[in-house]
Design a protein around this motif. Structure first.
Motif, mmCIF file in Angstrom:
data_model
loop_
_atom_site.group_PDB
_atom_site.id
_atom_site.type_symbol
_atom_site.label_atom_id
_atom_site.label_comp_id
_atom_site.label_asym_id
_atom_site.label_seq_id
_atom_site.Cartn_x
_atom_site.Cartn_y
_atom_site.Cartn_z
ATOM 1 N N ALA A 1 25.057 -0.676 -7.393
ATOM 2 C CA ALA A 1 25.112 0.608 -8.103
ATOM 3 C C ALA A 1 26.362 0.693 -8.974
ATOM 4 O O ALA A 1 26.318 1.181 -10.102
ATOM 5 C CB ALA A 1 25.068 1.761 -7.109
ATOM 6 N N ALA A 2 27.492 0.205 -8.444
ATOM 7 C CA ALA A 2 28.735 0.227 -9.220
ATOM 8 C C ALA A 2 28.618 -0.680 -10.451
ATOM 9 O O ALA A 2 29.042 -0.309 -11.547
ATOM 10 C CB ALA A 2 29.908 -0.209 -8.349
ATOM 11 N N ALA A 3 28.024 -1.853 -10.284
ATOM 12 C CA ALA A 3 27.845 -2.765 -11.414
ATOM 13 C C ALA A 3 26.923 -2.150 -12.453
ATOM 14 O O ALA A 3 27.164 -2.244 -13.663
ATOM 15 C CB ALA A 3 27.285 -4.101 -10.928
ATOM 16 N N GLY A 4 25.874 -1.485 -11.993
ATOM 17 C CA GLY A 4 24.959 -0.823 -12.922
ATOM 18 C C GLY A 4 25.647 0.289 -13.689
ATOM 19 O O GLY A 4 25.437 0.458 -14.888
ATOM 20 N N ALA A 5 26.490 1.062 -13.007
ATOM 21 C CA ALA A 5 27.219 2.145 -13.676
ATOM 22 C C ALA A 5 28.168 1.592 -14.727
ATOM 23 O O ALA A 5 28.293 2.151 -15.818
ATOM 24 C CB ALA A 5 27.978 2.973 -12.647
ATOM 25 N N LEU A 6 28.836 0.484 -14.409
ATOM 26 C CA LEU A 6 29.731 -0.132 -15.394
ATOM 27 C C LEU A 6 28.956 -0.667 -16.592
ATOM 28 O O LEU A 6 29.401 -0.563 -17.731
ATOM 29 C CB LEU A 6 30.536 -1.260 -14.744
ATOM 30 C CG LEU A 6 31.631 -0.824 -13.776
ATOM 31 C CD1 LEU A 6 32.257 -2.039 -13.098
ATOM 32 C CD2 LEU A 6 32.695 -0.012 -14.495
ATOM 33 N N ALA A 7 27.774 -1.240 -16.338
ATOM 34 C CA ALA A 7 26.968 -1.765 -17.434
ATOM 35 C C ALA A 7 26.480 -0.641 -18.351
ATOM 36 O O ALA A 7 26.343 -0.823 -19.552
ATOM 37 C CB ALA A 7 25.772 -2.545 -16.889
ATOM 38 N N LEU A 8 26.231 0.540 -17.776
ATOM 39 C CA LEU A 8 25.733 1.667 -18.560
ATOM 40 C C LEU A 8 26.856 2.500 -19.168
ATOM 41 O O LEU A 8 26.588 3.367 -19.990
ATOM 42 C CB LEU A 8 24.862 2.572 -17.678
ATOM 43 C CG LEU A 8 23.596 1.930 -17.120
ATOM 44 C CD1 LEU A 8 22.904 2.894 -16.176
ATOM 45 C CD2 LEU A 8 22.668 1.513 -18.237
ATOM 46 N N ALA A 9 28.088 2.256 -18.789
ATOM 47 C CA ALA A 9 29.216 3.061 -19.257
ATOM 48 C C ALA A 9 29.314 3.157 -20.778
ATOM 49 O O ALA A 9 29.616 4.226 -21.298
ATOM 50 C CB ALA A 9 30.525 2.534 -18.666
ATOM 51 N N PRO A 10 29.065 2.076 -21.543
ATOM 52 C CA PRO A 10 29.148 2.215 -22.999
ATOM 53 C C PRO A 10 28.167 3.238 -23.569
ATOM 54 O O PRO A 10 28.417 3.830 -24.610
ATOM 55 C CB PRO A 10 28.814 0.811 -23.519
ATOM 56 C CG PRO A 10 29.144 -0.097 -22.393
ATOM 57 C CD PRO A 10 28.864 0.696 -21.144
ATOM 58 N N LEU A 11 27.038 3.476 -22.902
ATOM 59 C CA LEU A 11 26.078 4.461 -23.377
ATOM 60 C C LEU A 11 26.626 5.882 -23.283
ATOM 61 O O LEU A 11 26.211 6.758 -24.013
ATOM 62 C CB LEU A 11 24.785 4.382 -22.565
ATOM 63 C CG LEU A 11 23.938 3.132 -22.746
ATOM 64 C CD1 LEU A 11 22.748 3.183 -21.791
ATOM 65 C CD2 LEU A 11 23.451 3.023 -24.176
ATOM 66 N N SER A 12 27.577 6.093 -22.358
ATOM 67 C CA SER A 12 28.057 7.449 -22.124
ATOM 68 C C SER A 12 28.782 8.046 -23.330
ATOM 69 O O SER A 12 28.903 9.252 -23.434
ATOM 70 C CB SER A 12 28.958 7.491 -20.893
ATOM 71 O OG SER A 12 30.127 6.736 -21.118
ATOM 72 N N ALA A 13 29.250 7.203 -24.250
ATOM 73 C CA ALA A 13 29.926 7.725 -25.442
ATOM 74 C C ALA A 13 28.946 8.435 -26.368
ATOM 75 O O ALA A 13 29.324 9.350 -27.084
ATOM 76 C CB ALA A 13 30.622 6.584 -26.178
ATOM 77 N N THR A 14 27.680 8.028 -26.344
ATOM 78 C CA THR A 14 26.687 8.623 -27.233
ATOM 79 C C THR A 14 25.569 9.334 -26.478
ATOM 80 O O THR A 14 24.667 9.868 -27.096
ATOM 81 C CB THR A 14 26.058 7.536 -28.121
ATOM 82 O OG1 THR A 14 25.429 6.564 -27.280
ATOM 83 C CG2 THR A 14 27.086 6.878 -29.000
ATOM 84 N N ALA A 15 25.614 9.313 -25.162
ATOM 85 C CA ALA A 15 24.542 9.898 -24.368
ATOM 86 C C ALA A 15 25.099 10.912 -23.381
ATOM 87 O O ALA A 15 26.288 10.918 -23.075
ATOM 88 C CB ALA A 15 23.808 8.792 -23.622
ATOM 89 N N ASN A 16 24.222 11.759 -22.896
ATOM 90 C CA ASN A 16 24.605 12.772 -21.916
ATOM 91 C C ASN A 16 24.351 12.253 -20.508
ATOM 92 O O ASN A 16 23.219 11.895 -20.186
ATOM 93 C CB ASN A 16 23.791 14.043 -22.146
ATOM 94 C CG ASN A 16 24.030 14.625 -23.510
ATOM 95 O OD1 ASN A 16 25.151 14.715 -23.964
ATOM 96 N ND2 ASN A 16 22.954 15.010 -24.180
ATOM 97 N N PRO A 17 25.367 12.238 -19.658
ATOM 98 C CA PRO A 17 25.166 11.779 -18.278
ATOM 99 C C PRO A 17 24.503 12.866 -17.435
ATOM 100 O O PRO A 17 24.609 14.051 -17.726
ATOM 101 C CB PRO A 17 26.584 11.501 -17.794
ATOM 102 C CG PRO A 17 27.453 12.370 -18.625
ATOM 103 C CD PRO A 17 26.766 12.518 -19.945
ATOM 104 N N TYR A 18 23.807 12.439 -16.379
ATOM 105 C CA TYR A 18 23.181 13.378 -15.459
ATOM 106 C C TYR A 18 22.988 12.722 -14.094
ATOM 107 O O TYR A 18 23.084 11.507 -13.949
ATOM 108 C CB TYR A 18 21.839 13.892 -15.992
ATOM 109 C CG TYR A 18 20.777 12.825 -16.167
ATOM 110 C CD1 TYR A 18 19.900 12.507 -15.130
ATOM 111 C CD2 TYR A 18 20.626 12.156 -17.368
ATOM 112 C CE1 TYR A 18 18.927 11.541 -15.282
ATOM 113 C CE2 TYR A 18 19.652 11.202 -17.536
ATOM 114 C CZ TYR A 18 18.796 10.897 -16.491
ATOM 115 O OH TYR A 18 17.830 9.946 -16.654
#
Length: 121
Positions: free
Chosen positions: A9-26
């Motif tokens: 889960a931590a690795a997945g969150a790190l992989a998705l982190a770049p999306l957070s600059a242009t996307a809304n987290p939930y």
């Protein structure tokens, strides 16, 4: 198992982190229970962290995290699950959407797909 789930889960969150600059987290917590002929079969509860974004024509989301699988009469266990989906709004009233999902398992991972159209009146 839980340790590898946490690291996954931590690795997945790190992989998705770049999306957070242009996307809304939930956070999405979802329970899916199954019944057949009035008999309870079991349930799966997902606890996902995700990101969504898009513009007026398209939208997307990606989410993942632990899933607690509890079949009726058996011990429950944690797996890893996720979803990737989107929508294209062809006109104001007509859209096309799709989703790919997965959940791990000891023997074979399970993969699902969904595609559909939506017409608004």
């Amino acid at each position: 198992m839980i340790k590898s789930l946490v690291f996954g889960a931590a690795a997945g969150a790190l992989a998705l982190a770049p999306l957070s600059a242009t996307a809304n987290p939930y956070i999405n917590v979802e329970n899916n229970a199954g019944y057949s002929g009035g008999d309870y079969l079991g349930a799966t509860t997902d606890v996902h962290i995700g990101f969504e974004g898009g513009d007026s024509v398209y939208s997307y989301y990606v989410q993942g995290g632990p899933a607690f699988v509890s079949p009726q009469g058996e011990d429950g266990e944690f797996e890893l699950s996720g979803k990737l989906g989107g929508n294209v709004q062809a006109t104001e009233q007509f859209g096309v959407y799709g989703e790919l999902s997965f959940i791990t398992a000891e023997e074979d991972p399970s993969v699902g797909s969904k595609i559909g159209v939506k017409y608004s009146f």
